[in-house]
Design an enzyme around this catalytic site. Structure first.
Site, PDB file in Angstrom:
ATOM      1  N   LYS A   8      10.874 -36.894   6.580  1.00  0.00           N
ATOM      2  CA  LYS A   8      11.200 -35.938   7.649  1.00  0.00           C
ATOM      3  C   LYS A   8      12.389 -36.470   8.429  1.00  0.00           C
ATOM      4  O   LYS A   8      12.736 -37.653   8.373  1.00  0.00           O
ATOM      5  CB  LYS A   8       9.996 -35.724   8.575  1.00  0.00           C
ATOM      6  CG  LYS A   8       9.468 -36.975   9.277  1.00  0.00           C
ATOM      7  CD  LYS A   8      10.276 -37.444  10.487  1.00  0.00           C
ATOM      8  CE  LYS A   8       9.723 -38.720  11.092  1.00  0.00           C
ATOM      9  NZ  LYS A   8      10.680 -39.368  12.057  1.00  0.00           N
ATOM     10  N   PRO A  90      13.627 -44.733   2.203  1.00  0.00           N
ATOM     11  CA  PRO A  90      13.986 -46.016   2.804  1.00  0.00           C
ATOM     12  C   PRO A  90      13.032 -46.434   3.921  1.00  0.00           C
ATOM     13  O   PRO A  90      12.511 -45.600   4.666  1.00  0.00           O
ATOM     14  CB  PRO A  90      15.397 -45.766   3.357  1.00  0.00           C
ATOM     15  CG  PRO A  90      15.930 -44.641   2.543  1.00  0.00           C
ATOM     16  CD  PRO A  90      14.756 -43.778   2.224  1.00  0.00           C
ATOM     17  N   ALA A  93      13.915 -46.588   8.574  1.00  0.00           N
ATOM     18  CA  ALA A  93      15.014 -45.623   8.632  1.00  0.00           C
ATOM     19  C   ALA A  93      14.749 -44.471   9.590  1.00  0.00           C
ATOM     20  O   ALA A  93      15.615 -43.638   9.811  1.00  0.00           O
ATOM     21  CB  ALA A  93      15.275 -45.056   7.225  1.00  0.00           C
ATOM     22  N   GLY A  94      13.540 -44.379  10.151  1.00  0.00           N
ATOM     23  CA  GLY A  94      13.209 -43.262  11.027  1.00  0.00           C
ATOM     24  C   GLY A  94      12.899 -41.988  10.278  1.00  0.00           C
ATOM     25  O   GLY A  94      13.020 -40.884  10.813  1.00  0.00           O
ATOM     26  N   ASP A 132       2.989 -40.049  13.777  1.00  0.00           N
ATOM     27  CA  ASP A 132       3.541 -38.882  13.087  1.00  0.00           C
ATOM     28  C   ASP A 132       2.817 -38.565  11.778  1.00  0.00           C
ATOM     29  O   ASP A 132       3.209 -37.635  11.072  1.00  0.00           O
ATOM     30  CB  ASP A 132       5.038 -39.057  12.833  1.00  0.00           C
ATOM     31  CG  ASP A 132       5.372 -40.319  12.048  1.00  0.00           C
ATOM     32  OD1 ASP A 132       4.452 -41.119  11.796  1.00  0.00           O
ATOM     33  OD2 ASP A 132       6.550 -40.508  11.694  1.00  0.00           O
TER      34      ASP A 132
END
Length: 267
Positions: A8, A90, A93-94, A132
């Protein structure tokens, strides 16, 4: 049996206040993108996990996929399985890759063993694993609030645009990013700002992690600048970094970024 867990991006991220439980209240918009890990469940004589692809530090028993399965195994007396994770999203990476893996693992277990769990029940299983995680159960664009685990459906579709994601060779630790961020109450709700025309997003939609992360890792800021110079209509760091995404009106070639040993996706 296998499944494909997608990443996301965050279309804006506002940190509004520190909570008494150590988390932060926030506003963000989660948007799923087409980068995937692969998760497979294989019948086995003992429960284990194998990780291939991108290296994930730490013992596999600490992986939230493994923890999610062990919880379900205990609650439903499930037979032993080998969890095989092919890591492509990755790390650091957020992009929510670990959270996606845990959520899709729960959905895969629910499907394989016909547990009959509802979306809400599966969300409850994954919420303790990461703020999340629950988003990836329904896996649709959503406005997220509280600590990022409460959602409202959001009608937003970027499929008409060309979305680019650039991941520099930098790992930003989430805990470090949170420790340096400043909170503030926004004047407008992000769920309202996102309905502004795309050309107005740059002036109104922000990621509160960018200032402290850019200060420590200026190469991430440079990537964002280069994406705008290349004609992006909007660019932003995702989550706590280090990946930066950009929205273009049409397909674009970015040879300068590609040649700098960066991981580069058209998603």
């Amino acid at each position: 049996m296998l499944t494909f867990a997608n990443a996301k991006i965050n279309l804006g991220l506002l940190l509004t206040e520190k909570r008494t439980d150590g988390y932060h209240n926030l506003q963000t918009i989660f948007y799923p993108i087409k980068i995937h890990d692969v998760i497979e469940l294989v019948d086995a004589e003992e429960t284990s996990m194998v990780i291939k692809g991108i290296y994930i530090p730490g013992d596999v028993t600490d992986n939230i996929c493994f923890k999610a399965f062990k919880t379900l195994q205990k609650d439903f007396n499930l037979p032993h399985q080998q969890i095989v994770l092919l890591k492509n999203i990755p790390v650091g990476a957020g992009l929510g890759g670990g959270s996606a893996d845990a959520a899709f693992l729960v959905k895969l277990v629910n499907q394989k063993f016909k547990l009959g769990l509802t979306d809400e029940q599966m969300e409850a299983y994954v919420r303790p694993l990461g703020a999340d995680c629950a988003f990836f159960i329904k896996n649709k664009p959503a406005y997220a609030f509280a600590k990022g685990d409460e959602f409202e459906d959001l009608a937003i579709d970027l499929s008409a645009y060309y979305l680019v994601l650039v991941k520099p060779p930098v790992h930003v630790a989430t805990a470090e990013a949170y420790s340096n961020v400043k909170t503030k109450q926004p004047s407008s709700f992000l769920k309202d700002l996102i309905h502004l025309p795309l050309q107005d997003w740059q002036a109104h939609i922000f990621n509160d992690f960018e200032p402290p992360v850019f200060a420590k890792y200026p190469q991430i800021d440079e990537i964002k600048t280069k994406l705008y110079q290349a004609g992006a209509k909007f660019a932003l760091m995702s989550g706590s970094g280090s990946a930066v995404f950009a929205i273009f009106e049409k397909e674009v070639q970015l040879p300068e970024l590609q040649k700098e040993n960066l991981v580069f996706y058209n998603v």
